[in-house]
Design an enzyme around this catalytic site. Structure first.
Site, PDB file in Angstrom:
ATOM      1  N   ASP A 154       0.846  -1.196   0.000  1.00  0.00           N
ATOM      2  CA  ASP A 154       0.000   0.000   0.000  1.00  0.00           C
ATOM      3  C   ASP A 154       0.878   1.241   0.000  1.00  0.00           C
ATOM      4  O   ASP A 154       1.845   1.337   0.762  1.00  0.00           O
ATOM      5  CB  ASP A 154      -0.904   0.019   1.233  1.00  0.00           C
ATOM      6  CG  ASP A 154      -1.674   1.332   1.330  1.00  0.00           C
ATOM      7  OD1 ASP A 154      -2.585   1.543   0.502  1.00  0.00           O
ATOM      8  OD2 ASP A 154      -1.344   2.159   2.204  1.00  0.00           O
TER       9      ASP A 154
ATOM     10  N   LYS B 118      -3.650   5.888  -3.302  1.00  0.00           N
ATOM     11  CA  LYS B 118      -4.743   6.713  -2.787  1.00  0.00           C
ATOM     12  C   LYS B 118      -4.994   7.938  -3.655  1.00  0.00           C
ATOM     13  O   LYS B 118      -4.123   8.380  -4.401  1.00  0.00           O
ATOM     14  CB  LYS B 118      -4.436   7.115  -1.346  1.00  0.00           C
ATOM     15  CG  LYS B 118      -4.182   5.873  -0.470  1.00  0.00           C
ATOM     16  CD  LYS B 118      -3.984   6.207   0.979  1.00  0.00           C
ATOM     17  CE  LYS B 118      -3.716   4.940   1.765  1.00  0.00           C
ATOM     18  NZ  LYS B 118      -2.340   4.453   1.570  1.00  0.00           N
TER      19      LYS B 118
ATOM     20  N   TYR C 232       2.939  10.022   0.857  1.00  0.00           N
ATOM     21  CA  TYR C 232       4.104   9.454   1.516  1.00  0.00           C
ATOM     22  C   TYR C 232       5.394   9.939   0.851  1.00  0.00           C
ATOM     23  O   TYR C 232       5.781   9.476  -0.228  1.00  0.00           O
ATOM     24  CB  TYR C 232       4.047   7.927   1.493  1.00  0.00           C
ATOM     25  CG  TYR C 232       2.805   7.352   2.143  1.00  0.00           C
ATOM     26  CD1 TYR C 232       2.072   8.077   3.086  1.00  0.00           C
ATOM     27  CD2 TYR C 232       2.357   6.078   1.818  1.00  0.00           C
ATOM     28  CE1 TYR C 232       0.934   7.555   3.675  1.00  0.00           C
ATOM     29  CE2 TYR C 232       1.225   5.540   2.418  1.00  0.00           C
ATOM     30  CZ  TYR C 232       0.512   6.287   3.335  1.00  0.00           C
ATOM     31  OH  TYR C 232      -0.611   5.761   3.909  1.00  0.00           O
TER      32      TYR C 232
END
Length: 342
Positions: A54, A85, A59
């Site tokens: 994921d 995401k 990030y």
């Protein structure tokens, strides 16, 4: 490595390893790591059998996705499950403008994050992630951080939820219907928005961080029963509540991204004492606990070093005696209705 299969729609579904890999640490979360170390961490996770990864644009402001690009190159696309995401677009900093996430992510690209849960925002975010990751498809798209923790108030969160349901949701449904993605959902730090979305849309999976753990089980009130009833898969992030369930209640231990308050330290000390009586490491019990729920398909602790990845595997494969769960329940340290693995 044990796996769990999810197939809510009857289209073949996805197979998750019970131990997944969350890539926030690869985005230099809290400390910078070099390219060689990042490669070594990912390679060790793969060698140990991890096949669910994921990531997110947030990030490292794109760095984690970029590092995944090099790692995934050459690996058969059908051999792993990949989620990223939507909800934040990244733009370059203008002259004299400070980047975002200073003090959280270190040595990362000069980018500003722009919240965008609209139809166009989803499409643009997916296109940018595909480019950074260097893959031809992404299995799961999660709407990121739709919670009060990130947006600051219920009013602000409501506006973002409305933006998603009136725009981005339509894009996610179209992408799933066209086979561009296999599933979609949301990745959040609170279970209440997950329930709100599940009650209003056709969501497949939720990534719930820190809210169904050995320390917190309020999600059993209504959200997790709803997920189980509808075949919605749950991925558990933050199984150690930001660290305290791994480190123990030592001074400075982290809970929910901040130093733990005294009441949490005291409760964790009681949990740890029960684990000690059963000769079980608390970190092992903390990892195994969420897997007892039938809706949970994977648990994804972070790993910033090879040793942490190996420690996560040890926790994932530990044997927990039923008597431990029974005593935690009898001591009021676990909900009586919390399902446990046998």
């Amino acid at each position: 490595m044990k796996t769990r299969h999810w197939d809510r729609l009857g289209h073949g579904g996805l197979t998750f390893t019970e131990l997944g890999f969350g890539t926030a640490p690869l985005g230099n979360l809290y400390r910078a790591i070099g390219e060689e170390e990042a490669d070594a961490v990912l390679s060790r996770a793969w060698d140990l059998g991890v096949r669910y990864f994921d990531t997110a644009p947030l990030y490292g402001l794109g760095l984690a996705e970029t590092r995944m690009n090099r790692f995934l190159r050459g690996k058969p696309r059908g051999d792993y499950v990949l989620s990223t995401k939507i909800g934040r677009l990244l733009r370059r900093c203008e002259a004299g403008e400070e980047r975002d996430c200073i003090g959280k992510f270190f040595d990362v690209p000069a980018r500003k994050e722009v919240y965008d849960y609209s139809y166009d925002g989803v499409m643009r975010s997916l296109e940018a992630s595909l480019e950074r990751l260097g893959v031809d498809r992404i299995d799961i798209l999660f709407a990121h951080d739709l919670d009060i923790f990130n947006h600051g108030s219920q009013q602000a969160l409501d506006a973002k939820l409305d933006e998603l349901m009136n725009g981005g949701y339509r894009a996610l449904v179209e992408l799933r219907e066209q086979g561009v993605i296999a599933a979609f959902g949301a990745g959040v730090n609170e279970w209440q928005p997950c329930q709100w979305m599940a009650e209003r849309g056709d969501f497949d999976l939720f990534l719930l961080a820190g809210r169904y753990t050995l320390l917190e089980q309020e999600a059993l009130e209504s959200f997790l029963p709803l997920a189980a009833e509808r075949g919605i898969g749950i991925i558990i992030g933050g199984p150690y509540n930001s660290g305290i369930l791994a480190t123990g209640p030592k001074p400075g231990a982290f809970y929910n991204y901040d130093p733990a308050p005294q009441d949490i330290l005291d409760r964790v000390a009681r949990i740890e004492a029960v684990c000690d009586r059963h000769k079980v490491r608390m970190v092992d019990a903390a990892f195994q606990f969420p897997l007892g729920h039938p809706a949970v398909v994977s648990v994804i602790p972070g790993g910033q070093g090879v040793a942490e990845v190996e420690a996560n595997l040890k926790a994932a494969t530990a044997k927990i005696p039923a008597a431990l769960w029974a005593e935690l329940k009898s001591e009021g340290l676990m909900r009586a209705d919390a399902p446990v693995a046998h």
